[in-house]
Design a protein around this motif. Structure first.
Motif, mmCIF file in Angstrom:
data_model
loop_
_atom_site.group_PDB
_atom_site.id
_atom_site.type_symbol
_atom_site.label_atom_id
_atom_site.label_comp_id
_atom_site.label_asym_id
_atom_site.label_seq_id
_atom_site.Cartn_x
_atom_site.Cartn_y
_atom_site.Cartn_z
ATOM 1 N N ALA A 153 0.851 -1.191 0.000
ATOM 2 C CA ALA A 153 0.000 0.000 0.000
ATOM 3 C C ALA A 153 0.883 1.235 0.000
ATOM 4 O O ALA A 153 2.031 1.190 0.450
ATOM 5 N N ASN A 154 0.345 2.326 -0.501
ATOM 6 C CA ASN A 154 1.064 3.593 -0.493
ATOM 7 C C ASN A 154 0.464 4.505 0.568
ATOM 8 O O ASN A 154 -0.546 5.175 0.332
ATOM 9 N N HIS A 155 1.076 4.503 1.742
ATOM 10 C CA HIS A 155 0.608 5.336 2.854
ATOM 11 C C HIS A 155 1.666 6.364 3.219
ATOM 12 O O HIS A 155 1.789 6.754 4.379
ATOM 13 N N ASN A 156 2.422 6.797 2.240
ATOM 14 C CA ASN A 156 3.560 7.668 2.522
ATOM 15 C C ASN A 156 3.492 8.998 1.790
ATOM 16 O O ASN A 156 4.466 9.740 1.767
ATOM 17 N N SER A 157 2.343 9.315 1.194
ATOM 18 C CA SER A 157 2.242 10.562 0.440
ATOM 19 C C SER A 157 2.285 11.762 1.378
ATOM 20 O O SER A 157 1.632 11.775 2.426
ATOM 21 N N PRO A 158 3.036 12.804 1.016
ATOM 22 C CA PRO A 158 3.038 14.025 1.832
ATOM 23 C C PRO A 158 1.758 14.834 1.668
ATOM 24 O O PRO A 158 1.494 15.747 2.460
ATOM 25 N N ILE A 159 0.958 14.494 0.653
ATOM 26 C CA ILE A 159 -0.305 15.211 0.417
ATOM 27 C C ILE A 159 -1.415 14.538 1.220
ATOM 28 O O ILE A 159 -1.701 13.351 1.036
ATOM 29 N N PHE A 160 -2.037 15.288 2.083
ATOM 30 C CA PHE A 160 -3.014 14.730 3.019
ATOM 31 C C PHE A 160 -4.125 13.951 2.326
ATOM 32 O O PHE A 160 -4.422 12.816 2.696
ATOM 33 N N VAL A 161 -4.765 14.544 1.320
ATOM 34 C CA VAL A 161 -5.929 13.882 0.718
ATOM 35 C C VAL A 161 -5.539 12.592 0.010
ATOM 36 O O VAL A 161 -6.279 11.607 0.032
ATOM 37 N N ASN A 162 -4.386 12.581 -0.635
ATOM 38 C CA ASN A 162 -3.923 11.345 -1.273
ATOM 39 C C ASN A 162 -3.728 10.243 -0.241
ATOM 40 O O ASN A 162 -4.150 9.100 -0.436
ATOM 41 N N ARG A 163 -3.064 10.614 0.819
ATOM 42 C CA ARG A 163 -2.793 9.635 1.869
ATOM 43 C C ARG A 163 -4.091 9.155 2.518
ATOM 44 O O ARG A 163 -4.253 7.969 2.809
ATOM 45 N N PHE A 164 -5.022 10.071 2.740
ATOM 46 C CA PHE A 164 -6.296 9.714 3.352
ATOM 47 C C PHE A 164 -7.025 8.660 2.524
ATOM 48 O O PHE A 164 -7.514 7.660 3.061
ATOM 49 N N ILE A 165 -7.105 8.875 1.211
ATOM 50 C CA ILE A 165 -7.820 7.941 0.340
ATOM 51 C C ILE A 165 -7.155 6.575 0.341
ATOM 52 O O ILE A 165 -7.821 5.536 0.450
ATOM 53 N N GLU A 166 -5.835 6.543 0.228
ATOM 54 C CA GLU A 166 -5.128 5.262 0.208
ATOM 55 C C GLU A 166 -5.333 4.496 1.508
ATOM 56 O O GLU A 166 -5.587 3.284 1.507
ATOM 57 N N VAL A 167 -5.212 5.187 2.626
ATOM 58 C CA VAL A 167 -5.390 4.534 3.926
ATOM 59 C C VAL A 167 -6.832 4.066 4.096
ATOM 60 O O VAL A 167 -7.094 2.980 4.616
ATOM 61 N N LEU A 168 -7.788 4.870 3.638
ATOM 62 C CA LEU A 168 -9.203 4.526 3.771
ATOM 63 C C LEU A 168 -9.534 3.237 3.028
ATOM 64 O O LEU A 168 -10.182 2.331 3.584
ATOM 65 N N PHE A 169 -9.102 3.114 1.784
ATOM 66 C CA PHE A 169 -9.465 1.929 0.999
ATOM 67 C C PHE A 169 -8.721 0.684 1.474
ATOM 68 O O PHE A 169 -9.286 -0.406 1.487
ATOM 69 N N TYR A 170 -7.480 0.843 1.869
ATOM 70 C CA TYR A 170 -6.735 -0.305 2.397
ATOM 71 C C TYR A 170 -7.368 -0.782 3.707
ATOM 72 O O TYR A 170 -7.596 -1.979 3.905
ATOM 73 N N SER A 171 -7.661 0.162 4.597
ATOM 74 C CA SER A 171 -8.260 -0.195 5.880
ATOM 75 C C SER A 171 -9.643 -0.798 5.696
ATOM 76 O O SER A 171 -10.032 -1.709 6.437
#
Length: 569
Positions: free
Chosen positions: A438-456
């Motif tokens: 998974a990509n949970h390392n983006s410095p951009i908040f919204v990008n990181r939020f979406i990735e974490v949301l779908f993985y979780s």
């Protein structure tokens, strides 16, 4: 023979996988054939008294063992009316919200290609549900089929994007979010989609620094979500907490539900200790065992004729994976006399717990007649690691093992670089790497939020399938391990953000940079992974895919873990 561990035909009375002592949570299953095995039923009374005493410390492990979107919902409608008023949204046009905001650009969910990709991805879900402009869903082949937690998020993402109206300076507004017609969803799915849309709207407001609007949306999420509800409600509950902490960190204010930025739980210590929740999860979810058996199979194949084997474990945790290797090596003693199996654990803390792991492994190896040594290389910082710290023998075959070892150092890559330099000097014949895909390392908040949301969402769906609704271990897993991780990935920035993951393509580029070559996982390793899945009731929900030579283990199509093997050139 091609489908089992090396030398499986010669395991005889020492067992093979099917005869791993039940003290370790393994038991033979005659219905699966001579090489079959399954897991996590304990039958201590069937063990000989002497073996019980020798292996008592491992017994403690346990694991070794047609509905329209409800536009009349007063709570939902009032909430969006309020947000429209607070955000200055009028007929889909985002109006000026004050001089202080002029000229600022913040990435929003509705303009984010990443969310659009996830939404479009729903259209590709096996062709079982097709979404059109009015998001009509048809499912004539299986009327009982329910949306998974991640699918709910995908539909909500598409609905959120479709409900967004015009934009000014890249900032979007919600344009009549309930004007779209939904059909084919059950009442529960409709409520879940409503809730997920609220969460996405709140996240967008946080991205725009509209914290008052976001807080009001989060209050509605609080009303509709619960940490003991269905998987969607649980996911939204923890992400709402994370967004609330994000607001508190940004504004310096505390809400009535303030988490006071409680410290992140020590994941590494919990994984090393005999933590009952960790052990229960190991037995309930297939991901860990798939990666362990596939990885150990690769090791066995590469040390097949070695007299001395040295394992360098960069994150040993509870050491359960090495009971598999010890068993495999014991089975070939009559053909290749093993002089020594040495395991060196590399760590920066928790020495007492690691020593306990070593004692349990030593007891297990002794019970099977495998010559064994356990060493610990303890450093205060991985930057201090040197090859001189290891007890090396010119005649031994070295293997490096890194299960979720590197992700904790993503924020400080110089530590990973130092480890790679040390390993290169020792020249292992193989390095096995397992990481979160998974990509949970983006410095951009919204990008990181979406990735974490779908993985979780995918993981919470797995938890709901594999564990009981009221399980105490499930509550601890979700609230402590996942809840803390979600809060840290969503709310924290900079050095405060400790939980980071990147996808395998990033790791591939990194390892190649350090003169490593990706090796092929054998058919036996892939077979072991497939065989493990068949021992789980939820195994049919898991997926095995390849990214080049890397094996990806997923849940209903969402990649969760990666397993790869590497060699130094």
């Amino acid at each position: 023979k091609a489908g089992g561990f090396y030398g499986v035909e010669d395991w005889g009375e020492t067992g093979g996988i099917g005869s791993l002592p039940s003290d370790y949570g393994f038991y033979g299953d005659a219905s699966m054939g001579a090489s079959g095995f399954s897991f996590f039923k304990q039958d201590h009374h069937q063990q000989q008294q002497q073996q019980q005493q020798e292996q008592q410390s491992f017994i403690e492990y346990g694991l070794l063992n047609g509905v329209s979107f409800n536009a009349q919902s007063p709570l939902i409608q009032a909430c969006f009316d309020e947000i429209a008023e607070l955000g200055g949204i009028n007929n889909g046009v985002y109006e000026d919200i004050g001089e202080a905001k002029k000229g600022k650009q913040y990435p929003g969910l509705s303009s984010l290609g990443l969310l659009n990709n996830y939404g479009n991805g729903f259209k590709r879900l096996n062709g079982e549900r097709k979404t059109e402009d009015d998001i009509t869903v048809s499912d004539t082949q299986d009327e009982e089929r329910k949306l998974s937690t991640e699918e709910v998020m995908r539909v909500a993402g598409e609905m959120f994007l479709k409900s967004c109206g015009q934009t000014i300076d890249g900032i979007s507004g919600i344009d009549h979010p309930f004007s779209l017609s939904f059909s084919g969803f059950s009442d529960r799915e409709t409520r879940d989609i409503e809730l997920a849309v609220l969460l996405l709207a709140a996240a967008e407001k946080v991205g725009y620094q509209q914290y008052e609007s976001a807080s009001r949306l989060l209050k509605q999420c609080d009303y509709m979500s619960s940490k003991t509800g269905n998987p969607v409600q649980r996911v939204v509950y923890y992400f709402s907490e994370a967004l609330r902490e994000k607001i508190e960190r940004e504004t310096g204010r505390s809400s009535s539900k303030s988490l006071k930025w409680k410290p992140l739980c020590n994941f590494d210590t919990n994984m090393i200790a005999l933590n009952p929740t960790v052990l229960a999860c190991h037995g309930a979810f297939p991901f860990g065992q798939v990666s362990q058996f596939a990885g150990i199979q690769a090791i066995v194949e590469n040390v097949a004729e070695a007299n001395k084997v040295h394992i360098i474990d960069l994150a040993i945790k509870n050491g359960i994976q090495w009971t598999i290797l010890i068993q495999a090596l014991a089975s070939r003693q009559h053909e290749y006399r093993l002089e020594l199996l040495k395991i060196t654990a590399v760590a920066t803390g928790s020495k007492d717990l690691i020593d306990g792991t070593g004692k349990r492994l030593s007891s297990f190896a002794q019970s099977l007649g495998v010559p064994f040594a356990f060493k610990v290389v303890m450093v205060s910082d991985m930057l201090d690691l040197k090859e001189d710290f290891f007890e090396l023998d010119a005649e031994e075959t070295i293997v490096a093992y890194a299960a979720f070892a590197f992700r904790s150092m993503l924020a400080t890559p110089n530590r990973i670089e130092n480890i790679m330099k040390v390993l290169r000097v020792m020249n292992p014949c193989l390095m096995v790497v397992t990481e979160v895909e998974a990509n949970h390392n983006s410095p951009i908040f919204v990008n990181r939020f979406i990735e974490v949301l779908f993985y979780s969402s995918a993981y919470f769906d797995c938890i709901a399938t594999c564990m009981e609704q009221d399980s105490k271990n499930r509550e601890i897993l979700e609230s402590v391990f996942f809840g803390d991780g979600i809060r840290n990935m969503v709310a924290a920035e900079g050095t405060d953000r400790k939980v980071r993951n990147v996808k395998f393509d990033v790791w591939r580029a990194f390892f190649v940079r350090y003169g490593m070559e990706e090796a092929e996982l054998s058919m036996s390793s892939k077979y072991q992974a497939d065989l493990i899945l068949k021992t789980f009731a939820c195994g049919t929900c898991c997926t095995l895919d390849m990214n080049g030579k890397c094996l990806l283990v997923g849940w209903k199509g969402t990649p969760m873990h990666s397993i790869s093997v590497w060699k130094f050139l």
